[in-house]
Every structure is written in C-alpha cells, then in structure tokens.
Design a protein around this motif. Structure first.
Motif, PDB file in Angstrom:
ATOM      1  N   GLY A  25       0.801  -1.220   0.000  1.00 26.65           N
ATOM      2  CA  GLY A  25       0.000   0.000   0.000  1.00 26.65           C
ATOM      3  C   GLY A  25       0.828   1.261   0.000  1.00 26.65           C
ATOM      4  N   SER A  27       1.495   3.296  -2.261  1.00 27.14           N
ATOM      5  CA  SER A  27       0.993   4.394  -3.084  1.00 27.14           C
ATOM      6  C   SER A  27      -0.172   5.134  -2.441  1.00 27.14           C
ATOM      7  CB  SER A  27       0.555   3.868  -4.461  1.00 27.14           C
ATOM      8  OG  SER A  27      -0.517   2.945  -4.324  1.00 27.14           O
ATOM      9  N   GLY A  28      -0.736   4.590  -1.366  1.00 28.59           N
ATOM     10  CA  GLY A  28      -1.833   5.248  -0.676  1.00 28.59           C
ATOM     11  C   GLY A  28      -1.343   6.327   0.275  1.00 28.59           C
ATOM     12  N   GLN A  32       2.264   6.173   1.873  1.00 25.40           N
ATOM     13  CA  GLN A  32       3.267   7.173   1.509  1.00 25.40           C
ATOM     14  C   GLN A  32       3.989   7.693   2.751  1.00 25.40           C
ATOM     15  OE1 GLN A  32       1.415  10.294  -0.942  1.00 25.40           O
ATOM     16  NE2 GLN A  32       0.081   8.729  -1.777  1.00 25.40           N
ATOM     17  N   CYS A  89      -0.488  -1.476   4.685  1.00 24.46           N
ATOM     18  CA  CYS A  89      -1.255  -0.227   4.656  1.00 24.46           C
ATOM     19  C   CYS A  89      -2.263  -0.214   3.522  1.00 24.46           C
ATOM     20  CB  CYS A  89      -0.307   0.958   4.499  1.00 24.46           C
ATOM     21  SG  CYS A  89       1.018   1.031   5.707  1.00 24.46           S
ATOM     22  N   LEU A  90      -2.512  -1.362   2.931  1.00 20.80           N
ATOM     23  CA  LEU A  90      -3.410  -1.453   1.786  1.00 20.80           C
ATOM     24  C   LEU A  90      -4.847  -1.615   2.267  1.00 20.80           C
ATOM     25  CD1 LEU A  90      -3.532  -1.731  -1.332  1.00 20.80           C
ATOM     26  CD2 LEU A  90      -3.383  -4.206  -0.994  1.00 20.80           C
ATOM     27  N   VAL A  92      -9.350  -0.286   1.326  1.00 20.42           N
ATOM     28  CA  VAL A  92     -10.317   0.534   0.605  1.00 20.42           C
ATOM     29  C   VAL A  92     -11.451   0.907   1.540  1.00 20.42           C
ATOM     30  CG1 VAL A  92      -9.821  -0.498  -1.646  1.00 20.42           C
ATOM     31  CG2 VAL A  92     -11.606  -1.495  -0.193  1.00 20.42           C
ATOM     32  N   GLU A 176       1.769  13.904   1.400  1.00 20.61           N
ATOM     33  CA  GLU A 176       1.042  12.657   1.141  1.00 20.61           C
ATOM     34  C   GLU A 176      -0.375  12.964   0.677  1.00 20.61           C
ATOM     35  OE1 GLU A 176       4.177  11.610   4.215  1.00 20.61           O
ATOM     36  OE2 GLU A 176       2.450  12.926   4.387  1.00 20.61           O
ATOM     37  N   SER A 178      -4.183  11.086  -0.809  1.00 16.63           N
ATOM     38  CA  SER A 178      -4.990   9.898  -1.066  1.00 16.63           C
ATOM     39  C   SER A 178      -5.149   9.695  -2.564  1.00 16.63           C
ATOM     40  CB  SER A 178      -6.364  10.043  -0.415  1.00 16.63           C
ATOM     41  OG  SER A 178      -7.205   8.961  -0.784  1.00 16.63           O
ATOM     42  N   ARG A 179      -5.254   8.435  -2.976  1.00 15.70           N
ATOM     43  CA  ARG A 179      -5.503   8.126  -4.381  1.00 15.70           C
ATOM     44  C   ARG A 179      -6.989   8.238  -4.719  1.00 15.70           C
ATOM     45  NH1 ARG A 179      -2.962   2.485  -5.849  1.00 15.70           N
ATOM     46  NH2 ARG A 179      -3.539   3.210  -7.947  1.00 15.70           N
ATOM     47  N   THR A 180      -7.834   8.294  -3.685  1.00 15.25           N
ATOM     48  CA  THR A 180      -9.276   8.370  -3.879  1.00 15.25           C
ATOM     49  C   THR A 180      -9.700   9.834  -3.968  1.00 15.25           C
ATOM     50  OG1 THR A 180      -9.542   6.333  -2.607  1.00 15.25           O
ATOM     51  CG2 THR A 180     -11.517   7.679  -2.942  1.00 15.25           C
ATOM     52  N   TYR A 183     -11.704  11.398  -1.130  1.00 19.26           N
ATOM     53  CA  TYR A 183     -10.867  11.523   0.068  1.00 19.26           C
ATOM     54  C   TYR A 183      -9.994  12.771  -0.022  1.00 19.26           C
ATOM     55  CZ  TYR A 183     -11.653   7.095   2.562  1.00 19.26           C
ATOM     56  OH  TYR A 183     -12.188   6.076   3.304  1.00 19.26           O
TER      57      TYR A 183
END
Length: 239
Positions: A25, A27-28, A32, A89-90, A92, A176, A178-180, A183
């Motif tokens: 995780g 990349s989240g 990060q 840390c992965l 959803v 840092e 979020s990829r969402t 969020y």
C-alpha cells in the motif's frame, strides 16, 4: 494468540538494526507516510514495496516487486523472504464496494499477504492498518467493522508478532495524498480543522508521520503489548 517471542531475555524498546521492511500500500496516503519514515530511519536498510504498478518514489533503499494477484503471492514468495517487518497499509473504503469485494480486499488479500511473509520470515513483525470502530467481536451491526475485526482476529492468531493500528482521523503531512478523489476533497476541505480536532479530540487524531514512526517502534517491542493500538498509542510511540 500467535504472539510469539515473549522470552525473558528480550526487553521492550530494544533497538533493532539492519532491518528489512516489506510494505504493502505504498501508493496510498498512509503508505506514503510510512514509506517516508522507513526511508528516513537509519535502522532500515531496505524497503521492499509490493505493488501492481511502479511507484513515483525513488531511493537507494527502495526496491519494488510488481504483482497482480493480491490473493495469491506464491509467485513472489521467494522475493519476500528474509524480512524483519511487514507494514500492511493497503485498504479501501466500504463505500462503493459490494460486501463480497470489500471482504476480498480487506480480509482475503490481507491474509494472503500475511501468510506468505510469515512463512518465509520467522520472528516477523506484521502491522495492519485497521481503523477506529473496528469490531473485534465480529457481531456488530456495521459490516465493514465486522470484516475488519475478523481480519484483525485472524492476524493476531498467526505465528508472528502482530500489531493492529486503529487510527481515527489521519492527517497527511509532507505532501502525502490519497488516491481516492473524494478523500482528497475531504482532506483538502478539512485540513483547517486538524488543529482544532487535535485540541478538542486528541484521542481520535494522528498523522501519517506518527503512524510511520509508530510502526517502526513496534518492531522493537519484540511481540510485547499493546497489540491493538489506537490514536493515543500511535502518537505516543510515534512522537
């Protein structure tokens, strides 16, 4: 429970040296922050980030392993051997996912990773980012909380040093993101609230920096308590 290594010769807070870390995780937003702290820690000699696609980060300590099927890590098991810690840390949000998909991502993928890294790494410390409100009884009304609780319970029963992180509000620092999308909007709109939340509800807030530092800190507990860490524990260890 699977918390091994409580021998009398080990001392809480002992310094670990030459530590190899596996990170899921990265990349989240949380990942990060954890990656940043791992790369900055002089005791960490290597960070192996398991991902589906390349990370933007580059560092002499960072090595990346690319893998598509997060329910089966057999193909990369050899590359995951020899680690001292695994920081998972992965995850959803339950919003927008069916119950089946959320369970697969939250429970099945997490346990697949944990079983693989634990099998090849005796004495491994495994940290899992869960969340405030997780239901350890697995009997509550909230579906996401039951799945998180089931995941935590399964990890704690494994033969490794397992630590469950249950942060409330996590404030991103040092860029840092979020990829969402929603969020990012939420954190952008609420960033001005963090100083207020820290004053009014300090037991429910932490930062990506504190999370990363606390994960490194629990590797030095050698399997001792606390096994479930809330924001005050995270902030204490990550100070």
């Amino acid at each position: 429970m699977g918390q091994t290594g409580r021998d009398g010769g080990r001392q809480e807070g002992r310094r670990r040296t030459a530590m190899k870390v596996i990170l899921f995780g990265a990349s989240g937003m949380v990942g990060q922050g954890v990656l940043r702290e791992c790369l900055r820690d002089p005791d960490v000699t290597e960070v192996l980030a398991v991902a589906r696609s390349p990370l933007a980060a580059a560092h002499p300590k960072l090595r990346q392993v690319f893998h598509d099927d997060f329910t089966d890590f057999t193909a990369v098991a050899g590359q995951l051997a020899g680690a001292d810690a695994c920081f998972y840390c992965l995850g959803v949000s339950a919003a927008g996912h069916s119950s089946q998909d959320y369970t697969r991502i939250t429970y099945d993928c997490t346990l697949a990773a944990a079983r693989t890294v634990a099998a090849g790494n005796p004495g491994l410390t495994f940290t899992y980012v869960s969340g405030e409100g997780t239901d350890s009884t697995e009997q509550g009304r909230s579906g996401w909380a039951r799945v998180k609780g089931r995941t935590e319970n399964a990890l704690l029963a494994m033969d490794m040093h397992a630590y469950m992180f249950r942060p409330g509000w996590v404030q991103p620092l040092h860029g840092e993101r979020s990829r969402t999308g929603w969020y990012r909007v939420l954190y952008g709109a609420g960033s001005w609230l963090y100083p207020l939340l820290r004053r009014l509800a300090p037991r429910h807030v932490t930062t990506t920096q504190a999370l990363g530092r606390a994960m490194l800190a629990v590797t030095r507990l050698d399997g001792e308590e606390p096994y479930v860490l809330h924001s005050p524990d995270i902030n204490r260890l990550g100070a």
